[in-house]
Write a protein that holds these residues in place. Structure first.
Motif, PDB file in Angstrom:
ATOM      1  N   ASN A  30       0.463  -1.185  -0.170  1.00  0.00           N
ATOM      2  CA  ASN A  30      -0.435   0.064  -0.414  1.00  0.00           C
ATOM      3  C   ASN A  30       0.728   1.710   0.672  1.00  0.00           C
ATOM      4  OD1 ASN A  30      -2.958  -0.853  -0.356  1.00  0.00           O
ATOM      5  ND2 ASN A  30      -1.865  -1.513   2.420  1.00  0.00           N
ATOM      6  N   SER A  31       1.847   0.563   0.734  1.00  0.00           N
ATOM      7  CA  SER A  31       2.435   2.088   0.842  1.00  0.00           C
ATOM      8  C   SER A  31       4.787   2.256   0.493  1.00  0.00           C
ATOM      9  CB  SER A  31       2.763   2.754   2.147  1.00  0.00           C
ATOM     10  OG  SER A  31       2.952   1.810   3.180  1.00  0.00           O
ATOM     11  N   PHE A  34       9.958   3.406   2.866  1.00  0.00           N
ATOM     12  CA  PHE A  34      10.596   4.540   4.258  1.00  0.00           C
ATOM     13  C   PHE A  34       9.916   5.154   4.276  1.00  0.00           C
ATOM     14  CE2 PHE A  34      14.563   2.628   2.368  1.00  0.00           C
ATOM     15  CZ  PHE A  34      14.281   1.648   3.303  1.00  0.00           C
ATOM     16  N   SER A  35       8.467   5.497   3.788  1.00  0.00           N
ATOM     17  CA  SER A  35       7.522   6.098   4.167  1.00  0.00           C
ATOM     18  C   SER A  35       6.084   6.181   3.486  1.00  0.00           C
ATOM     19  CB  SER A  35       7.683   7.640   3.290  1.00  0.00           C
ATOM     20  OG  SER A  35       6.855   7.554   2.772  1.00  0.00           O
ATOM     21  N   GLY A  36       5.408   6.951   4.585  1.00  0.00           N
ATOM     22  CA  GLY A  36       2.999   6.553   4.248  1.00  0.00           C
ATOM     23  C   GLY A  36       2.676   7.123   3.183  1.00  0.00           C
ATOM     24  N   ALA A  37       3.298   7.563   1.773  1.00  0.00           N
ATOM     25  CA  ALA A  37       2.831   7.795   0.816  1.00  0.00           C
ATOM     26  C   ALA A  37       2.281   6.556  -0.576  1.00  0.00           C
ATOM     27  CB  ALA A  37       4.172   8.735   0.252  1.00  0.00           C
ATOM     28  N   PRO A  38       1.369   6.934  -0.793  1.00  0.00           N
ATOM     29  CA  PRO A  38       1.028   5.544  -1.795  1.00  0.00           C
ATOM     30  C   PRO A  38       1.867   4.929  -2.707  1.00  0.00           C
ATOM     31  CG  PRO A  38      -1.071   7.434  -0.918  1.00  0.00           C
ATOM     32  CD  PRO A  38       0.904   8.009  -0.677  1.00  0.00           C
ATOM     33  N   VAL A  49       3.369  11.498  -2.530  1.00  0.00           N
ATOM     34  CA  VAL A  49       4.642  12.257  -2.495  1.00  0.00           C
ATOM     35  C   VAL A  49       5.137  12.631  -0.878  1.00  0.00           C
ATOM     36  CG1 VAL A  49       6.784  13.706  -3.227  1.00  0.00           C
ATOM     37  CG2 VAL A  49       6.626  12.625  -4.739  1.00  0.00           C
ATOM     38  N   SER A  50       5.868  12.374  -0.495  1.00  0.00           N
ATOM     39  CA  SER A  50       5.576  12.793   1.469  1.00  0.00           C
ATOM     40  C   SER A  50       6.718  13.750   1.103  1.00  0.00           C
ATOM     41  CB  SER A  50       5.492  11.305   2.133  1.00  0.00           C
ATOM     42  OG  SER A  50       6.910  10.702   2.718  1.00  0.00           O
ATOM     43  N   VAL A  52       9.291  13.199   3.136  1.00  0.00           N
ATOM     44  CA  VAL A  52      10.135  12.046   3.073  1.00  0.00           C
ATOM     45  C   VAL A  52      11.000  11.657   1.657  1.00  0.00           C
ATOM     46  CG1 VAL A  52      11.196   9.813   4.749  1.00  0.00           C
ATOM     47  CG2 VAL A  52       9.665  10.687   5.481  1.00  0.00           C
ATOM     48  N   VAL A  62      11.587   5.350   7.848  1.00  0.00           N
ATOM     49  CA  VAL A  62      11.465   3.637   9.055  1.00  0.00           C
ATOM     50  C   VAL A  62      10.364   2.958   7.901  1.00  0.00           C
ATOM     51  CG1 VAL A  62       9.477   3.450  10.774  1.00  0.00           C
ATOM     52  CG2 VAL A  62      10.506   5.895  10.351  1.00  0.00           C
ATOM     53  N   ASN A  64       9.305  -0.386   5.927  1.00  0.00           N
ATOM     54  CA  ASN A  64       7.969  -1.261   5.647  1.00  0.00           C
ATOM     55  C   ASN A  64       7.963  -2.851   6.287  1.00  0.00           C
ATOM     56  OD1 ASN A  64       5.272  -1.859   4.878  1.00  0.00           O
ATOM     57  ND2 ASN A  64       5.278  -0.291   3.039  1.00  0.00           N
TER      58      ASN A  64
ATOM     59  N   SER B 242      13.748   5.932  13.172  1.00  0.00           N
ATOM     60  CA  SER B 242      14.688   4.615  13.613  1.00  0.00           C
ATOM     61  C   SER B 242      15.811   4.898  14.604  1.00  0.00           C
ATOM     62  CB  SER B 242      15.041   3.995  12.075  1.00  0.00           C
ATOM     63  OG  SER B 242      13.778   4.119  10.936  1.00  0.00           O
TER      64      SER B 242
ATOM     65  N   THR C  72       4.308  12.736   6.825  1.00  0.00           N
ATOM     66  CA  THR C  72       5.293  11.240   5.958  1.00  0.00           C
ATOM     67  C   THR C  72       4.322  10.804   5.264  1.00  0.00           C
ATOM     68  OG1 THR C  72       4.244  10.039   8.126  1.00  0.00           O
ATOM     69  CG2 THR C  72       6.255  10.987   7.980  1.00  0.00           C
ATOM     70  N   GLY C  73       3.014  10.993   4.528  1.00  0.00           N
ATOM     71  CA  GLY C  73       2.195  10.536   3.848  1.00  0.00           C
ATOM     72  C   GLY C  73       1.863  11.593   2.537  1.00  0.00           C
TER      73      GLY C  73
END
Lengths: 500, 491, 99
Positions: A30-31, A34-38, A49-50, A52, A62, A64, B242, C72-73
């Motif tokens: 899904n992401s 190393f980031s929570g962007a789709p 784009v996040s 990060v 961080v 996944n 981290s 971060t999203g």
């Protein structure tokens, strides 16, 4: 002999081509890594784009957990060693689609080590290709060059998406083998659900390493492991179709042989494939490509996973194409080749199983691979959108198996299922159209008697040439409008003509 | 009215809650003193509107009884911390006009606890320096002067803006960062207290990175208690970093009392350098004696690898920096010097955007990582670093704390040390080991030298030994009783 | 190990820092000064020592595979290009890149 297969004839003697491949496969997640962007495809510019991924100052990666799991799953699917301790390194270079100025990758200690896969070439030939390693890394963004005359536009949507780089050993020896390997790898990844294999969206691309050497030198390499027996290789980047892999190998092998035979030498270089011309050319932008200054990424800790976690993933692995192939051979009595064709695509294999369940496997395979796949190919339809469902096709095969209709009539019914009688139960079609096979011996005997009586010359001939029986069978079938059971007709005629 | 800027956080806290003065009054007093001190060049940017706005919120919360731990305390923020909507340049031209859309975790923690931000503090460019002379905004001036002289002195670096602002009462306390000594050395040179916490104690998220494996945020404050209060708010686990440690944050203020009775404190003999001013040695011995008088056991210990710490640092830090600073390429933010060729654009932008010291370090870092040299430099350095960390860990098997000088000299004149890079690097000789080992350290004022300039002593502790370190520092501070102040010549 | 002019230029290019020819001699001298000082590390016996890879001795923390909100999203193209020297329709714009 495997070591000298596929020789290429040159002006000055025979050559061998040696191919290794680095396949970049986008991890299904899904992401991002190393980031929570789709990690989805097709969003507007810089939409996925996040901060990060855009390498804003002070941003940190961080990892996944699911991407790690997917890499392990893939490693297991490639029969490879899983490294419980691996590490992320930075690969440093400047490029506008690389916002950090480095790519986070695994250089020295990849998460997956050596493995091996079987690759079928045709009914007779299967080769083994060794996997050197698999590692996780970030994808780069995309530069678009044709939106403005003197500028490039940079979209970072792909930046940071998780990739698995799967490195093969130099075990492929022809364009055919290289493309078959790429195709098999895609099949395995799709079975595992770790990469969707959508090559037109860039989910899978290959860097194809090609070199040529004099006939016999590959064997020396295999014996000694000494790469100096092989020629200098070129790396053609981002080849994104099975057909292009084949073209790249063919073109590069020919080009390299020509250069060498003219007294030239091959530069170890990065090349690009031109889809239009089918040729490769030197990539200009990699001026100091050979000094990536790798070092461990200090923003991340070593990647540690437990044996227990690996075991859990292993326990949940889906059946893989090779296992399925062997099962299809064992359970359904298929030939290895037919089975390998069926398992190439998991959806097709699933369709076949649904058709074959409780029925004659060979008959099912022949109907699925010949009639159905033929139709799908002709109409360019995906198996999931097949106009005939597996259950419908199964019902049709049932009618053949219980001798309600002959194979020939079945083909007629199949046609009807696609056209006038779409969506109807084959049994109802047969009923409604009176296509039921005539198994009534009385009616068949009467027809046989009639034909025998009307054709004394043929009767005389058949005594000497028993093969002429076929003519009688044909006549009786005609008489019954094709609905007669051919085996029954055969038996009755033999008896009446005294051929037994 | 009393001078509000003379008060410690502790005093402000009780005065605010007793409603002796308002947060707005305190903030305005600090803004005034900061404006009056522009000659010191401590702030690169004041944000008075923001600050007053925050102070008003604090006053409302104090009024309705929902005050938070740092409610209404005016702080200065080192301009390495990204602050949402407020320009952050890391004292570099290359981050020209950069306005983050995010707030660093550490400053978020401070805001969560009710702190008021007065503005952004000067520093060495990208925190690379020990004198604040590498700043694109020009050097910060130390409020301390040699007796009878008006020579401009360096406040140390890289957190020179932070140390000066605290020493000159331009904020109640400041955030800072320490990669090789950048909190403790400037604290020593300005008679302030600076803590470099254990690596992973404060989040690095949102702090412009210099050397990721060494960078650690910490406070510079007036005294040990204030520094403990600051650290309590700044520290904490951050899932977005981290390398951040998941470990509860104690109330460090509560760790201060208790004294050093029964503690074993080591004096590393290798920290006695040839050519070090005798005054430093004397203060060091005096500090040991004071601790002994308080009931600590003083033992000599040996850290034979000490002399290799700086050379290790000058491989590891530039190597990481050369990679961390690759993102400043004129594409996404900051300066761009145009050229039709993309790589020429990079080269020109980075030549124009980075100052000389940063360029020097980027080149060293690039070189030590480059093909053929990695093993001889970077890999070897990381192995020696491991040995140094092991040596530190093993000495802490025997002792609770180490006592050392904070810096090998008192404040030096601007330009005095900037000709030879190596001479400048030696400033961090006592502090850098803690960065390599990831262990905490604190510098506190120990006394004045013959010229009237402050000198500092450093206490080092094992990883996550902040509480015993603060207990030792508090006892030592009490025993020393340092109370000198710089004369306010800049007003 | 000490740097010559060519290496100084090569390193500057790898670091993408434009330097003028006349700056090479003093840069070389400075860098060699630093490298010469660093050279003392060669004295240390590192036989059998593992290189330090991380200061923190815990397992690597991992995020769950969900799309995040905030910094971060995704979904914030205007923030992504907000500070860029040149943009167009949320793209970063750079001098033409030749592949």
């Amino acid at each position: 002999m495997a070591e000298t297969r596929n020789l290429l004839r040159g002006e000055t003697g025979d050559w061998e081509v040696v191919i290794g491949m680095e396949v970049h496969a986008q991890v299904t997640s899904n992401s991002k890594l190393f980031s929570g962007a789709p990690a989805t495809y097709g969003a507007g510019p810089n939409e996925n784009v996040s901060l990060v991924d855009a390498a804003m100052p002070g941003m940190l990666p961080v990892i996944n957990a699911y991407c790690v799991e997917q890499a392990v799953r893939t490693g297991l699917g490639l029969n490879a060693k899983i490294n419980l301790w691996s590490r992320f390194d930075r690969k440093n270079y400047f490029y506008p689609d690389l916002p950090q100025g480095y790519q986070i990758s695994q250089y020295e200690f990849p998460i997956v080590g050596e493995g091996t896969i079987e690759v079928e070439l045709d009914a007779e030939r299967t080769i083994e290709v060794g996997i050197e390693r698999l590692h996780l890394e970030q994808d780069a963004g995309k530069s678009i060059h044709d939106l403005a005359p003197r500028e490039s536009y940079v979209d970072l949507n792909r930046s940071g998406v998780a990739l698995m780089e799967i490195v093969s050993k130099p075990h492929m020896r022809s364009a055919e083998e290289a493309s078959a390997y790429f195709s098999k790898l895609r099949t395995i990844l799709r079975y595992l659900g770790t990469c969707d294999g959508n090559m037109d969206q860039g989910s899978m691309r290959a860097d194809v390493n090609v070199s040529v050497c004099r006939a016999g030198n590959y064997a020396k390499f295999l014996e000694s492991g000494d790469f100096s027996h092989l020629g200098t290789r070129t790396e053609t980047k981002n080849v994104n179709s099975i057909r292009f892999v084949r073209q790249v190998v063919d073109y590069e092998a020919r080009r390299q042989i020509q250069v060498l035979e003219a007294g030239g030498s091959i530069d170890q270089e990065t090349r690009l494939f031109d889809v239009k011309s089918g040729e490769t050319r030197t990539m200009r932008s990699k001026e100091d490509a050979h000094d990536y200054r790798y070092f461990p990424d200090p923003d991340l800790l070593p990647l540690t996973i437990t044996q227990e976690a690996v075991d859990n993933i292993r326990a949940e692995l889906p059946e893989l194409p090779d296992a399925k192939k062997h099962r299809f051979v064992g359970v359904y009595g298929l030939s290895a080749y037919d089975a390998s064709v069926l398992v190439m695509d998991k959806d097709k294999a699933d369709y076949f199983e649904r058709v074959a369940g409780g029925r004659d496997g060979k008959l099912a395979s022949s109907w699925v691979t010949t009639e159905l796949f033929g139709l799908l190919n002709k109409t360019n339809t995906n198996i999931l959108e097949s106009p005939v469902t597996a259950d419908q096709l199964g019902a049709l095969i049932d009618l053949i198996q219980d001798q309600t209709i002959s194979g020939k009539i079945a083909k007629q019914v199949f046609e009807l299922m696609l056209t006038e009688d779409a969506g109807k139960d084959p049994k109802d079609i047969v009923e409604a159209r009176g296509l039921k096979q005539v198994t009534d011996t009385g009616a068949l005997e009467a027809a046989a008697d009639k034909i025998i009586a009307e054709n004394p010359e043929q009767v005389a001939k058949v005594k000497d040439k028993p093969k002429a029986l076929g003519w009688f069978v044909g006549q009786v079938m005609k008489e019954t409008g094709g609905k007669a059971n051919p085996q029954a007709v055969n038996a009755i005629l033999k008896q009446k003509l005294g051929l037994e | 009215m009393t001078d509000l800027t003379a008060k410690t956080i502790t005093e402000l806290r009780s005065g605010l809650s007793a409603k002796e003065f308002s947060a707005e009054e305190v903030t305005k007093a600090y803004l005034q003193s900061a404006e009056d001190a522009s000659e010191l060049n401590a702030y690169v940017r004041l944000t008075p509107e923001h600050a007053v706005e925050q102070a008003k919120v604090s006053d409302r919360r104090i009024a309705d009884g929902s005050a938070r731990p740092l409610e209404g305390i005016p702080l200065g923020i080192k301009d390495l911390f990204c602050t949402k909507g407020i320009e952050t340049n890391a004292a570099s031209k290359i981050l020209k006009d950069f306005r983050p859309v995010y707030e660093s975790t550490v400053t978020s923690n401070l805001l969560r606890d009710g702190a008021v931000f007065l503005g952004k503090l000067n520093l060495d460019e990208f925190a690379m320096g020990s004198s604040n002379e590498t700043s694109a905004y020009g050097p910060v001036i130390n409020p301390w002067r040699r007796a009878g002289e008006d020579t401009k002195l360096s406040p140390g670096g890289s957190s020179g803006g932070s140390s000066t602002a605290v020493a000159a009462h331009l904020c109640a306390a400041a955030t800072a960062t320490d990669t090789g000594g950048s909190i403790r050395q400037p604290a020593a040179l300005t008679a302030t207290v600076g803590i470099k916490p254990t690596y992973g104690r404060c989040s690095r998220w949102g702090i412009v990175a210099f050397a990721s494996s060494l960078d650690q945020a910490g406070p510079i404050a007036r005294d040990v208690r204030d520094s403990a209060i600051m650290l309590t708010s700044m520290a904490g686990h951050d899932p977005e970093d981290s390398t951040s440690i998941e470990r509860p944050v104690p109330d460090y203020e509560k760790a201060l009392e208790g004294g050093v009775k029964g503690m074993k404190i080591g004096i590393p003999k290798e920290y006695r350098l040839d050519g070090m001013p005798s005054e430093i040695d004397e203060l060091w011995q005096k500090g040991a004696k004071l601790l002994e008088e308080q009931g600590a056991e003083i033992v000599e210990v040996s850290l034979p690898l000490t002399k290799y710490a700086l050379p290790v640092y000058y491989i590891v830090a530039p190597a990481e920096a050369s990679s961390n600073l690759a993102r400043y390429d004129g594409v996404k933010y900051g300066l761009r010097v145009h050229d039709d060729d993309i790589h020429e654009m990079y080269r020109k932008t980075r030549a124009e955007g980075f100052g000389r010291e940063v360029q020097r370090r980027l080149m060293i870092g690039t070189y030590v990582l480059s093909a053929g040299y990695y093993d001889a430099y970077y890999l070897r350095a990381q192995k020696v670093r491991k040995k140094i960390a092991n040596e530190m860990a093993s000495v802490f098997q025997d002792v609770d704390l180490l006592l050392t000088p904070s810096s090998p000299s008192a404040a030096f004149g601007l330009g005095e040390k900037s000709t030879d890079p190596v001479e400048m690097y030696l400033n961090d000789v006592f502090t850098v080991t803690a960065n390599l080992a990831g262990t905490p350290g604190i510098s506190l004022p120990a006394g004045l030298d013959g010229q009237g300039l402050p000198l500092g002593l450093q206490l080092l502790a094992p990883a996550f030994g902040e509480e015993q370190m603060l207990r030792g520092a508090y006892a030592l501070e009490e025993a020393i009783g340092f109370d000198a102040q710089p004369s306010k010549w800049w007003k | 190990m000490s740097l010559d002019d060519a290496t100084v230029k090569k390193v500057a290019n790898l670091a993408r820092i434009a330097i003028r020819d006349e700056d090479v001699p003093h840069l070389k001298e400075e860098l060699n000064g630093i490298l010469g000082w660093i050279e003392q590390l060669q004295e240390v016996d590192i036989e059998g020592v593992e290189a330090m890879t991380s200061v923190v001795e815990t397992d690597i923390p991992m995020r769950t595979d969900i799309t995040a909100d905030g910094p971060t999203g995704g979904g914030q193209p205007e923030n992504i290009v907000a500070n860029a020297p040149k943009t167009e329709d949320h793209f970063f714009v750079v001098p033409k890149v030749v592949e």
